[in-house]
Design an enzyme around this catalytic site. Structure first.
Site, PDB file in Angstrom:
ATOM      1  CD  GLU A  71      35.996   9.265  -6.440  1.00 39.20           C
ATOM      2  OE1 GLU A  71      36.074  10.034  -7.407  1.00 39.20           O
ATOM      3  OE2 GLU A  71      36.379   9.592  -5.294  1.00 39.20           O
ATOM      4  N   GLY A 101      33.189   2.484 -39.013  1.00 38.04           N
ATOM      5  CA  GLY A 101      33.686   3.293 -40.129  1.00 38.04           C
ATOM      6  C   GLY A 101      33.236   4.742 -39.979  1.00 38.04           C
TER       7      GLY A 101
END
Length: 388
Positions: free
Chosen positions: A243, A340
């Site tokens: 996992e 941005g």
């Protein structure tokens, strides 16, 4: 393609999986993200393609392939930009099904593993509890033997596929006095009386159904015990290596996806008369982020190689998750910055990527817990032994 680990057959598999995801999954992602539900039909399509059977025995409909097919499966799932959808698929295929395959009797495998591989049944793994978090040993859910049945009481939380799965693999205390040694693993059908589930509202992984599950005097046949009574904790620990590595691989894959997207964007976006990939500050930051991603990726491949050979890699897999999840968060945070204002817009991929990635250092053992596990292994010479 890294020819040290991947063959031409691996590459062909990757290309067919990419085609499948573009055709069958990507057109539905926005709907699933909005609804918080992945529709049933896609599980069957995955099953029909053999994707759930990559790592499983041919006797139950699997393909019994090496672990690098699983690596490819995980990497490509991250690149459809829905951590929730990816989680639904890998939590079924590697959390629930790993326990069924490793601890289930032949009868249990025929009843649950075969239809899981074919996509006809969906599984979930129930370990974490509302009061326990990463403290597996502090489990409160109880399983009391009564004649040829067990009666289960308690609750679990943060369970992926917790609402829509057909069966549950559940850890419960069979001997509350025995600490680590008093835990066992059970399997039960969703429609067993006394099981109820409540959907949780999450920051990210919006497409996956994550639930809190309550067990109120749930009575199951004693034959639904998987493996030996009292061996639950070592079973869980044994599978944590896989996992953690899965979550490490997911992290380098989503970081790579973010970098590829940012690279393309930076080559097209202009400022002050030139494309922004010509500004030294951005170029150098990109180079740094790419190096961090590549280092994690190479390490994760080497751990997968060792796990595939049957080595016990708990220490390395723990490092994989700890470092790769942190790296992915940093990479995606900065890739969003490269965009941005557009990075903050939902119609661009970075906003969702950032939210989805943030689960990395939390789920499947928090980074804080992982550091303590590593400290015990490195400083106290603790040795976590596999279940025999």
């Amino acid at each position: 393609m890294n020819s040290m680990y991947f063959t031409e057959e691996h590459q062909m598999f990757r290309e067919s999986l990419q085609d499948f995801l573009q055709k069958e999954v990507v057109p539905h992602i926005e709907k699933w993200e909005k609804d918080g539900t992945v529709e049933r039909f896609i599980w069957k399509k995955f099953g029909d393609m053999g994707f759930f059977g990559l790592a499983y025995p041919e006797a139950y409909g699997g393909l019994n392939l090496d672990l690098f097919y699983t690596v490819i499966f995980l990497e490509e799932l991250q690149k459809v930009n829905s951590g929730g959808f990816a989680a639904n698929m890998w939590a079924h295929a590697y959390l629930a099904m790993t326990h069924v395959n490793k601890e289930g009797s032949h009868e249990i495998k025929e009843k649950y593993l075969t239809p899981s591989i074919s996509g006809d049944k969906i599984g979930c793994l129930c370990i974490t509890e509302p009061f326990g978090g990463s403290d597996v040993a502090g489990m409160r859910t109880s399983a009391v033997k009564k004649g040829d049945t067990y009666i289960i009481n308690g609750s679990k939380t943060f369970i992926t596929n917790g609402i829509y799965s057909d069966y549950l693999v559940v850890a419960a205390k069979t001997d509350p006095e025995a600490g680590h040694n008093g835990m066992s693993i059970f399997i039960m059908d969703r429609d067993t009386p006394g099981i109820s589930a409540t959907k949780l509202d999450k920051l990210g992984w919006r497409a996956s159904d994550t639930a809190e599950i309550a067990f109120d005097n749930v009575t199951i046949p004693a034959s639904n015990l998987m493996g030996e009574e009292g061996k639950g904790f070592p079973y869980i620990m044994q599978h944590f290596a896989l996992e953690r590595l899965i979550m490490g691989i997911n992290s380098h894959a989503r970081a790579e996806y973010a970098l590829d997207y940012a690279k393309q964007y930076m080559s097209e976006r202009t400022a002050f008369g030139k494309t922004i990939n010509k500004f030294q500050a951005l170029r150098h930051r990109f180079a740094e982020l790419y190096a961090d991603m590549e280092i994690c990726k190479e390490f994760n491949y080497s751990v997968a190689y060792r796990l595939n050979k049957g080595e016990y890699v708990v220490k390395q897999a723990t490092m994989s998750k700890l470092k790769s999840t942190k790296m992915a968060d940093e990479v995606i945070y900065d890739c969003l910055q490269f965009l941005g204002g557009y990075g903050y817009m939902e119609e661009y991929p970075m906003a969702r990527l950032l939210r989805d990635s943030r689960l990395g250092p939390i789920g499947g053992g928090t980074s804080e817990i992982l550091r303590e596990i590593l400290a015990k292994m490195l400083l106290d010479d603790k040795n976590y032994k596999p279940a025999t």
